[in-house]
Motif scaffolding. Structure first.
Motif, PDB file in Angstrom:
ATOM      1  N   SER A 172       0.823  -1.201   0.000  1.00 40.83           N
ATOM      2  CA  SER A 172       0.000   0.000   0.000  1.00 40.83           C
ATOM      3  C   SER A 172       0.863   1.258   0.000  1.00 40.83           C
ATOM      4  CB  SER A 172      -0.910   0.007   1.235  1.00 40.83           C
ATOM      5  OG  SER A 172      -1.672   1.186   1.299  1.00 40.83           O
ATOM      6  N   LYS A 173       0.308   2.334  -0.557  1.00 42.02           N
ATOM      7  CA  LYS A 173       0.984   3.627  -0.457  1.00 42.02           C
ATOM      8  C   LYS A 173       1.061   4.094   0.988  1.00 42.02           C
ATOM      9  CE  LYS A 173      -0.334   5.451  -5.033  1.00 42.02           C
ATOM     10  NZ  LYS A 173      -1.163   4.344  -5.544  1.00 42.02           N
ATOM     11  N   ILE A 174       0.161   3.570   1.838  1.00 40.78           N
ATOM     12  CA  ILE A 174       0.122   3.929   3.257  1.00 40.78           C
ATOM     13  C   ILE A 174       0.334   2.647   4.053  1.00 40.78           C
ATOM     14  CG2 ILE A 174      -1.235   4.967   5.121  1.00 40.78           C
ATOM     15  CD1 ILE A 174      -2.762   6.512   2.964  1.00 40.78           C
ATOM     16  N   ALA A 175       1.542   2.462   4.563  1.00 37.86           N
ATOM     17  CA  ALA A 175       1.907   1.196   5.193  1.00 37.86           C
ATOM     18  C   ALA A 175       1.177   0.962   6.508  1.00 37.86           C
ATOM     19  CB  ALA A 175       3.414   1.150   5.420  1.00 37.86           C
ATOM     20  N   ASP A 176       0.979   2.019   7.293  1.00 35.64           N
ATOM     21  CA  ASP A 176       0.384   1.868   8.618  1.00 35.64           C
ATOM     22  C   ASP A 176      -1.112   1.587   8.497  1.00 35.64           C
ATOM     23  OD1 ASP A 176      -1.075   3.225  11.091  1.00 35.64           O
ATOM     24  OD2 ASP A 176       0.951   2.716  11.738  1.00 35.64           O
ATOM     25  N   VAL A 177      -1.550   0.475   9.060  1.00 36.44           N
ATOM     26  CA  VAL A 177      -2.943   0.050   8.897  1.00 36.44           C
ATOM     27  C   VAL A 177      -3.914   1.032   9.535  1.00 36.44           C
ATOM     28  CG1 VAL A 177      -2.884  -1.449  10.946  1.00 36.44           C
ATOM     29  CG2 VAL A 177      -4.544  -1.891   9.140  1.00 36.44           C
ATOM     30  N   MET A 178      -3.567   1.610  10.673  1.00 30.15           N
ATOM     31  CA  MET A 178      -4.458   2.559  11.328  1.00 30.15           C
ATOM     32  C   MET A 178      -4.605   3.828  10.496  1.00 30.15           C
ATOM     33  SD  MET A 178      -6.504   3.165  13.815  1.00 30.15           S
ATOM     34  CE  MET A 178      -6.094   1.928  15.055  1.00 30.15           C
ATOM     35  N   LYS A 179      -3.494   4.356  10.004  1.00 30.74           N
ATOM     36  CA  LYS A 179      -3.558   5.553   9.167  1.00 30.74           C
ATOM     37  C   LYS A 179      -4.349   5.273   7.890  1.00 30.74           C
ATOM     38  CE  LYS A 179       0.873   7.394  10.802  1.00 30.74           C
ATOM     39  NZ  LYS A 179       2.294   7.674  10.436  1.00 30.74           N
ATOM     40  N   ARG A 180      -4.114   4.112   7.292  1.00 31.99           N
ATOM     41  CA  ARG A 180      -4.819   3.764   6.057  1.00 31.99           C
ATOM     42  C   ARG A 180      -6.326   3.681   6.287  1.00 31.99           C
ATOM     43  NH1 ARG A 180      -1.940  -0.368   4.873  1.00 31.99           N
ATOM     44  NH2 ARG A 180      -3.309  -2.000   5.645  1.00 31.99           N
ATOM     45  N   ASN A 181      -6.731   3.066   7.380  1.00 31.98           N
ATOM     46  CA  ASN A 181      -8.161   2.933   7.666  1.00 31.98           C
ATOM     47  C   ASN A 181      -8.793   4.280   8.010  1.00 31.98           C
ATOM     48  OD1 ASN A 181      -8.077   0.204   7.206  1.00 31.98           O
ATOM     49  ND2 ASN A 181      -7.911  -0.367   9.354  1.00 31.98           N
ATOM     50  N   LEU A 182      -8.065   5.135   8.734  1.00 31.92           N
ATOM     51  CA  LEU A 182      -8.595   6.455   9.054  1.00 31.92           C
ATOM     52  C   LEU A 182      -8.817   7.286   7.786  1.00 31.92           C
ATOM     53  CD1 LEU A 182      -6.505   7.430  12.218  1.00 31.92           C
ATOM     54  CD2 LEU A 182      -8.967   7.011  12.141  1.00 31.92           C
ATOM     55  N   LEU A 183      -7.849   7.227   6.870  1.00 29.58           N
ATOM     56  CA  LEU A 183      -7.987   7.999   5.644  1.00 29.58           C
ATOM     57  C   LEU A 183      -9.104   7.436   4.770  1.00 29.58           C
ATOM     58  CD1 LEU A 183      -6.942  10.392   4.096  1.00 29.58           C
ATOM     59  CD2 LEU A 183      -5.182   8.933   3.083  1.00 29.58           C
ATOM     60  N   TYR A 184      -9.228   6.107   4.752  1.00 29.11           N
ATOM     61  CA  TYR A 184     -10.334   5.492   4.001  1.00 29.11           C
ATOM     62  C   TYR A 184     -11.682   5.961   4.536  1.00 29.11           C
ATOM     63  CZ  TYR A 184     -13.744   1.948   2.651  1.00 29.11           C
ATOM     64  OH  TYR A 184     -14.874   1.314   2.201  1.00 29.11           O
ATOM     65  N   GLU A 185     -11.849   5.950   5.870  1.00 30.02           N
ATOM     66  CA  GLU A 185     -13.113   6.381   6.467  1.00 30.02           C
ATOM     67  C   GLU A 185     -13.390   7.852   6.169  1.00 30.02           C
ATOM     68  OE1 GLU A 185     -15.461   4.658   7.957  1.00 30.02           O
ATOM     69  OE2 GLU A 185     -14.368   2.771   7.737  1.00 30.02           O
ATOM     70  N   LEU A 186     -12.372   8.682   6.266  1.00 28.84           N
ATOM     71  CA  LEU A 186     -12.541  10.109   5.976  1.00 28.84           C
ATOM     72  C   LEU A 186     -12.941  10.312   4.518  1.00 28.84           C
ATOM     73  CD1 LEU A 186     -12.309  13.066   6.848  1.00 28.84           C
ATOM     74  CD2 LEU A 186      -9.863  12.955   6.315  1.00 28.84           C
ATOM     75  N   ASN A 187     -12.296   9.600   3.618  1.00 26.25           N
ATOM     76  CA  ASN A 187     -12.633   9.707   2.202  1.00 26.25           C
ATOM     77  C   ASN A 187     -14.054   9.229   1.920  1.00 26.25           C
ATOM     78  OD1 ASN A 187     -10.060  10.658   1.784  1.00 26.25           O
ATOM     79  ND2 ASN A 187      -9.273   8.772   0.894  1.00 26.25           N
ATOM     80  N   GLU A 188     -14.479   8.173   2.619  1.00 27.19           N
ATOM     81  CA  GLU A 188     -15.844   7.668   2.439  1.00 27.19           C
ATOM     82  C   GLU A 188     -16.872   8.693   2.890  1.00 27.19           C
ATOM     83  OE1 GLU A 188     -17.159   4.103   1.446  1.00 27.19           O
ATOM     84  OE2 GLU A 188     -15.570   4.997   0.232  1.00 27.19           O
ATOM     85  N   VAL A 189     -16.640   9.317   4.042  1.00 26.16           N
ATOM     86  CA  VAL A 189     -17.553  10.345   4.532  1.00 26.16           C
ATOM     87  C   VAL A 189     -17.614  11.515   3.557  1.00 26.16           C
ATOM     88  CG1 VAL A 189     -17.959  12.043   6.359  1.00 26.16           C
ATOM     89  CG2 VAL A 189     -17.291   9.702   6.953  1.00 26.16           C
ATOM     90  N   ALA A 190     -16.459  11.914   3.050  1.00 25.97           N
ATOM     91  CA  ALA A 190     -16.416  13.015   2.091  1.00 25.97           C
ATOM     92  C   ALA A 190     -17.200  12.675   0.831  1.00 25.97           C
ATOM     93  CB  ALA A 190     -14.968  13.343   1.746  1.00 25.97           C
ATOM     94  N   ALA A 191     -17.085  11.440   0.365  1.00 31.26           N
ATOM     95  CA  ALA A 191     -17.788  11.031  -0.848  1.00 31.26           C
ATOM     96  C   ALA A 191     -19.301  10.953  -0.619  1.00 31.26           C
ATOM     97  CB  ALA A 191     -17.261   9.686  -1.325  1.00 31.26           C
TER      98      ALA A 191
END
Length: 218
Positions: A172-191
Motif C-alpha cells: 500500500s501507499k500507506i503502510a500503517d494500517v491505522m492511518k490507512r483505515n482512518l484515511l479510508y473512512e474520511l474519504n468515504e464520509v467526504a464522498a
C-alpha cells in the motif's frame, strides 16, 4: 481492517477457470518448501499463470472500491490455488516481503478472490483471527476479501468438493494500517456527505484529506 468486494463478473470467472483447467497444478509447498502447515495445490504453468494473473490483476486495479480501500502501490501477480478434500492451510501470517521477478514488495494487505461458490465445497473457510475471536469468509464466486497480511489466518480443512481461489499481496501507499483505515473512512464520509456540506466546509475537509495523504504516503 477487512473489505469484501465484488471483483469478477461471471464471464471473467468463466474465462479464468477455463484457462486454469488447462494448466498444471503442483504441491503448493513449491513456493514455501519449509512450511509445515501448507497443504494445497497451486497453478504451475507459465502460460496459464501469465494469462490468469493479468486478468485478475486488471480486474482488481479497475475496481474503485479496492483502490479506495487499499491505496495500492504494487500488487503481486495473483496466483490460483486449489484445495481438495483433506487439504488445508494451517494458521500463519503472510511473509512481510514477497519476492517478485521485478523486485520485492512489502505485503501490507492480502487478498483472496473466490472462483467458485461456497456450495461447491464443504469446509474451507478463510478464518482470520482477532485475538481470541475471528472472522470466517466463504465468498460467492467473483467476490474478494482484503485483509491485513500481518493477521494470523488459515484455510480450514476441506471435507467435500473443491475450493478454487486466487491470492495476491498488496504493497500500500500507506503502510500503517491505522492511518490507512482512518484515511479510508474520511474519504468515504467526504464522498457520501460532501454534496450536503457547505462549500467552504467541504473545501476545508478536502484540504485535511490531501494533507494527511502528503504526510502518510510512503
Amino acid at each position: 481492517m477487512f473489505k469484501q468486494l465484488k471483483i469478477l463478473d461471471q464471464s471473467q470467472i468463466n474465462e479464468i477457470k477455463s484457462i486454469a483447467q488447462t494448466g498444471k497444478f503442483v504441491d503448493g509447498k513449491i513456493s514455501n518448501p519449509h512450511s509445515k502447515v501448507k497443504n494445497n495445490l497451486q497453478l504451475h504453468d507459465m502460460e496459464a499463470y501469465n494469462k490468469t494473473s493479468k486478468l485478475l490483476h486488471d480486474a482488481l486495479m479497475s475496481n474503485r472500491e479496492f483502490n479506495d480501500f487499499a491505496f495500492p502501490e504494487r500488487v503481486a501477480p495473483p496466483l490460483i490455488t486449489r484445495y481438495q478434500p483433506g487439504m488445508h492451510y494451517g494458521l500463519h501470517a503472510d511473509s512481510a516481503i514477497i519476492s517478485l521477478a521485478d523486485g520485492p514488495i512489502r505485503s501490507d494487505l492480502s487478498c483472496t478472490i473466490f472462483l467458485n461458490d461456497p456450495d461447491d465445497y464443504q469446509g474451507g473457510a478463510l478464518h482470520v483471527t482477532q485475538g481470541e475471536a475471528g472472522m470466517r469468509f466463504k465468498g460467492l464466486a467473483g467476490a474478494g476479501i482484503v485483509y491485513p497480511s500481518h493477521t494470523l489466518h488459515e484455510v480450514e480443512p476441506i471435507s467435500k468438493g473443491e475450493r478454487m481461489v486466487a491470492i495476491t499481496f498488496i504493497q500500500s501507499k500507506i503502510a500503517d494500517v491505522m492511518k490507512r483505515n482512518l484515511l479510508y473512512e474520511l474519504n468515504e464520509v467526504a464522498a457520501l456527505e460532501g454534496l450536503n456540506m457547505k462549500y467552504e466546509n467541504y473545501t476545508r475537509m478536502q484540504a485535511v484529506q490531501y494533507n494527511l495523504m502528503r504526510m502518510w504516503i510512503d
